[in-house]
Scaffold this active site. Structure first.
Site, short mmCIF file in Angstrom:
data_model
loop_
_atom_site.label_atom_id
_atom_site.label_comp_id
_atom_site.label_asym_id
_atom_site.label_seq_id
_atom_site.Cartn_x
_atom_site.Cartn_y
_atom_site.Cartn_z
N HIS A 100 0.91 -1.46 0.01
CA HIS A 100 0.27 0.07 -0.09
C HIS A 100 0.88 1.23 -0.16
O HIS A 100 0.58 2.27 -0.74
CB HIS A 100 -0.92 -0.09 1.20
CG HIS A 100 -1.64 1.39 1.54
ND1 HIS A 100 -2.92 1.43 1.06
CD2 HIS A 100 -1.38 2.24 2.15
CE1 HIS A 100 -3.38 2.60 1.53
NE2 HIS A 100 -2.46 3.28 2.03
N GLU A 101 2.13 1.32 0.94
CA GLU A 101 2.88 2.42 0.90
C GLU A 101 3.54 2.67 -0.28
O GLU A 101 3.60 3.61 -0.71
CB GLU A 101 3.81 2.33 2.21
CG GLU A 101 3.08 2.36 3.54
CD GLU A 101 2.06 3.28 3.84
OE1 GLU A 101 2.28 4.55 3.08
OE2 GLU A 101 1.34 3.27 4.38
N GLU B 159 -5.94 6.76 -0.85
CA GLU B 159 -5.91 5.39 -0.06
C GLU B 159 -6.52 4.46 -0.79
O GLU B 159 -5.85 3.27 -0.72
CB GLU B 159 -6.73 5.99 1.41
CG GLU B 159 -6.08 6.88 2.05
CD GLU B 159 -4.70 6.37 2.43
OE1 GLU B 159 -4.52 5.10 3.23
OE2 GLU B 159 -3.86 7.32 2.41
#
Length: 266
Positions: free
Chosen positions: A125-126, A187
């Site tokens: 995700h990062e 996100e």
């Protein structure tokens, strides 16, 4: 009015010249120089390392192992970035990414991520944030929004208490109508990119949903979603499930290709 036409022309020109495409095919507004943002990311990462205590070597090796497995499946240009990850001794279940490929994970998050696959969903995700240039887009959106409000204030002669009150309301509308939705979109997009990356690296993508189940079990009050910079836990799990069939197919291909990471949890 003439100023409206001029502002519209200027905004259109700005949008056309700064339009890029994210890894998921979404159109973006990116006004900043990547080199400039990468430098800022490097400086911020150095400051983090001064301000936060480092975790133990075993935890650092664990996170590094997972990160290296994911970086190894990136396209060549992105793979050759100076990717760095550090684990910090902090109880908050948090992780972050900075322009330039700098990432941090708190030990509080390692406590919630039960295995290498769940940690891979966080690190993927990062990395997704970095690949999608979300920092550039966020800064660009804030800059263009503030510029538009400033032009509106000057051109419409919104001065005095009444004008300040109206501009305050417009600013609040921009915050909840533009900036926060952009953040939630970032996100969700990073969730999708991260899911693909972890699967390509040979990590089980189903662990991403399990991680958010763990996060939900931690409890804690959350603001209404329309006031939050992040989607709700339930919405994130729904978004991940919607992409799961594709992710599982990629996972099987990765396993058949011999990508089977082994990063023991300390």
């Amino acid at each position: 009015m003439r100023w409206i036409r001029c502002a519209a022309v200027a905004t259109l020109a700005l949008t056309i010249t700064a339009c890029t495409t994210s890894p998921t095919g979404r159109q973006q507004l990116t006004l900043m120089s990547d080199a400039q943002l990468n430098q800022m990311g490097q400086e911020a990462f150095a400051q983090y390392q001064q301000d936060l205590p480092p975790a133990g070597q075993a935890q650092q090796r664990y996170a590094q192992c997972v990160a290296e497995a994911i970086v190894a499946v990136l396209p060549e240009q992105e793979r050759n970035q100076d990717w760095q990850i550090r684990v910090f001794e902090a109880e908050q279940a948090n992780a972050f990414a900075l322009p330039g490929g700098y990432m941090g994970v708190n030990t509080g998050l390692l406590d919630i991520a039960e295995n290498q696959d769940q940690l891979a969903s966080v690190i993927g995700h990062e990395i997704g944030h970095v690949l999608a240039r979300h920092a550039n887009e966020r800064v660009s959106t804030q800059t263009s929004t503030q510029l538009a409000l400033s032009v509106l204030s000057s051109a419409a002669g919104l001065e005095g208490p009444g004008g300040e009150q109206l501009m305050g309301a417009l600013g609040l509308g921009a915050q909840y109508g533009i900036l926060l939705p952009f953040s939630r979109r970032h996100e969700s997009e990073a969730d999708v990119i991260g899911l693909r990356l972890m699967a390509d690296a040979g990590f089980d993508p189903r662990a991403s949903v399990a991680l958010w189940e763990n996060m939900s079990a931690q409890g804690g009050a959350n603001p209404p979603e329309w006031m939050s910079t992040h989607p709700s836990h339930g919405q994130r799990m729904q978004g991940l499930q919607a992409e799961m069939d594709n992710a599982l197919a990629r996972y099987e291909q990765a396993r058949q290709a011999g990508r089977q990471p082994n990063c023991p949890r300390p």
